[in-house]
Design a protein around this motif. Structure first.
Motif, mmCIF file in Angstrom:
data_model
loop_
_atom_site.group_PDB
_atom_site.id
_atom_site.type_symbol
_atom_site.label_atom_id
_atom_site.label_comp_id
_atom_site.label_asym_id
_atom_site.label_seq_id
_atom_site.Cartn_x
_atom_site.Cartn_y
_atom_site.Cartn_z
ATOM 1 N N ALA A 98 17.163 19.629 99.560
ATOM 2 C CA ALA A 98 17.275 20.485 100.740
ATOM 3 C C ALA A 98 18.445 21.451 100.589
ATOM 4 N N GLN A 99 19.567 20.969 100.062
ATOM 5 C CA GLN A 99 20.732 21.843 99.855
ATOM 6 C C GLN A 99 20.398 22.978 98.894
ATOM 7 N N ASP A 100 19.640 22.665 97.846
ATOM 8 C CA ASP A 100 19.243 23.695 96.873
ATOM 9 C C ASP A 100 18.389 24.772 97.531
ATOM 10 N N VAL A 101 17.432 24.360 98.356
ATOM 11 C CA VAL A 101 16.554 25.329 99.020
ATOM 12 C C VAL A 101 17.320 26.119 100.072
ATOM 13 N N LYS A 102 18.225 25.450 100.789
ATOM 14 C CA LYS A 102 19.042 26.162 101.758
ATOM 15 C C LYS A 102 19.861 27.252 101.068
ATOM 16 N N LYS A 103 20.411 26.937 99.923
ATOM 17 C CA LYS A 103 21.195 27.919 99.164
ATOM 18 C C LYS A 103 20.305 29.085 98.727
ATOM 19 N N GLN A 104 19.123 28.763 98.215
ATOM 20 C CA GLN A 104 18.186 29.803 97.781
ATOM 21 C C GLN A 104 17.796 30.707 98.961
ATOM 22 N N LEU A 105 17.480 30.114 100.103
ATOM 23 C CA LEU A 105 17.120 30.908 101.279
ATOM 24 C C LEU A 105 18.283 31.770 101.742
ATOM 25 N N SER A 106 19.480 31.222 101.703
ATOM 26 C CA SER A 106 20.662 31.977 102.102
ATOM 27 C C SER A 106 20.880 33.186 101.191
ATOM 28 N N GLU A 107 20.672 32.996 99.896
ATOM 29 C CA GLU A 107 20.830 34.103 98.952
ATOM 30 C C GLU A 107 19.781 35.189 99.184
ATOM 31 N N ILE A 108 18.562 34.798 99.520
ATOM 32 C CA ILE A 108 17.492 35.781 99.748
ATOM 33 C C ILE A 108 17.677 36.478 101.099
ATOM 34 N N LEU A 109 17.945 35.701 102.149
ATOM 35 C CA LEU A 109 17.943 36.245 103.508
ATOM 36 C C LEU A 109 19.289 36.804 103.950
ATOM 37 N N GLY A 110 20.370 36.400 103.287
ATOM 38 C CA GLY A 110 21.690 36.889 103.669
ATOM 39 C C GLY A 110 21.999 36.621 105.125
ATOM 40 N N ALA A 111 22.578 37.613 105.792
ATOM 41 C CA ALA A 111 23.011 37.466 107.183
ATOM 42 C C ALA A 111 21.845 37.360 108.162
ATOM 43 N N THR A 112 20.626 37.657 107.709
ATOM 44 C CA THR A 112 19.457 37.511 108.585
ATOM 45 C C THR A 112 19.295 36.056 109.008
ATOM 46 N N ALA A 113 19.624 35.134 108.112
ATOM 47 C CA ALA A 113 19.576 33.705 108.440
ATOM 48 C C ALA A 113 20.899 33.340 109.113
ATOM 49 N N LEU A 114 20.864 33.158 110.415
ATOM 50 C CA LEU A 114 22.079 32.810 111.150
ATOM 51 C C LEU A 114 22.509 31.379 110.856
ATOM 52 N N ASP A 115 21.535 30.523 110.563
ATOM 53 C CA ASP A 115 21.816 29.138 110.211
ATOM 54 C C ASP A 115 20.583 28.584 109.504
ATOM 55 N N ILE A 116 20.800 27.641 108.607
ATOM 56 C CA ILE A 116 19.711 26.990 107.880
ATOM 57 C C ILE A 116 20.017 25.493 107.889
ATOM 58 N N GLN A 117 19.060 24.689 108.359
ATOM 59 C CA GLN A 117 19.285 23.258 108.518
ATOM 60 C C GLN A 117 18.148 22.446 107.908
ATOM 61 N N HIS A 118 18.496 21.310 107.324
ATOM 62 C CA HIS A 118 17.518 20.318 106.862
ATOM 63 C C HIS A 118 17.153 19.490 108.091
ATOM 64 N N VAL A 119 15.875 19.473 108.459
ATOM 65 C CA VAL A 119 15.425 18.781 109.662
ATOM 66 C C VAL A 119 14.234 17.891 109.306
ATOM 67 N N GLY A 120 13.642 17.296 110.309
ATOM 68 C CA GLY A 120 12.473 16.460 110.083
ATOM 69 C C GLY A 120 12.852 15.081 109.577
ATOM 70 N N SER A 121 11.842 14.292 109.278
ATOM 71 C CA SER A 121 12.054 12.889 108.916
ATOM 72 C C SER A 121 12.844 12.697 107.637
ATOM 73 N N THR A 122 12.745 13.625 106.689
ATOM 74 C CA THR A 122 13.503 13.464 105.450
ATOM 75 C C THR A 122 15.005 13.645 105.683
ATOM 76 N N ALA A 123 15.385 14.153 106.853
ATOM 77 C CA ALA A 123 16.796 14.329 107.199
ATOM 78 C C ALA A 123 17.322 13.183 108.056
ATOM 79 N N ILE A 124 16.468 12.180 108.292
ATOM 80 C CA ILE A 124 16.861 11.030 109.109
ATOM 81 C C ILE A 124 17.055 9.838 108.180
ATOM 82 N N LEU A 125 18.258 9.312 108.157
ATOM 83 C CA LEU A 125 18.602 8.237 107.231
ATOM 84 C C LEU A 125 17.825 6.960 107.516
ATOM 85 N N GLY A 126 17.365 6.323 106.449
ATOM 86 C CA GLY A 126 16.815 4.981 106.550
ATOM 87 C C GLY A 126 15.393 4.847 107.038
#
Length: 190
Positions: free
Chosen positions: A22-50
């Motif tokens: 998720a961190q890798d994709v967030k970085k990639q999206l940030s590089e492509i979208l720049g300031a257009t992306a106000l925030d990028i978050q890992h969400v959903g079940s894969t972001a919930i521990l255990g």
């Protein structure tokens, strides 16, 4: 394991590698979208521990307006991030994966930042991470439905809806209380 054939359901135990991916994709999206992306978050079940989750990463991209993404659609596709439409009102869905084998690895949800949809993604994740007993309740529901509907993602999703709605209501109340307590502690310092 990352990726699942489109339309199928399989849940697997939580994997720490999901956060790294998720961190890798967030970085990639940030590089492509720049300031257009106000925030990028890992969400959903894969972001919930255990808890068990479908091995598809959900990423939420917060923007000022959905119109802001339109100029990036072609550039995103050059990076393997394909626009799938607006399957949910006020959201744009992009997917990543092995399209030749009809496998999806990522769902990227573009929503207006700080909108109800944005806040729901974060509140749900944060609430279930803060309250493991609620996460386990959700986990049991997902595992049961996955075993009942391994080839019917729509039925699986519909089966979770009622519990998700209950947990979201609880999460919203929890967030409001947390914000109120934080504001109270700030005012007592002043």
């Amino acid at each position: 394991m990352l990726g699942l054939k489109r339309g199928t359901v399989q849940v697997v135990p939580h994997q720490t590698v999901w956060n790294n991916c998720a961190q890798d994709v967030k970085k990639q999206l940030s590089e492509i979208l720049g300031a257009t992306a106000l925030d990028i978050q890992h969400v959903g079940s894969t972001a919930i521990l255990g808890i068990y989750a479908k091995p598809i990463l959900d990423i939420a991209v917060g923007v000022a307006s959905l119109k802001d993404i339109s100029p990036y659609i072609v550039q995103l596709e050059h990076h393997g991030i394909v626009f799938r439409g607006q399957d949910v009102r006020e959201q744009m869905l992009f997917v990543m994966g092995d399209f030749e084998n009809n496998t999806r690895t990522h769902h990227i949800h573009v929503v207006k930042w700080n909108s109800p949809a944005w806040n729901d993604y974060l509140d749900f994740r944060d609430y279930l991470n803060a309250f493991p007993e609620k996460a386990k309740l959700y986990d049991r529901c997902k595992q049961k439905l996955a075993s009942q509907f391994p080839n019917n993602r729509d039925r699986y999703t519909q089966g979770k809806r009622e519990l998700i709605d209950v947990l979201l209501r609880e999460a919203r109340i929890w967030r409001i209380k947390a914000n109120t307590q934080r504001c109270s502690s700030y005012s007592s310092v002043l």
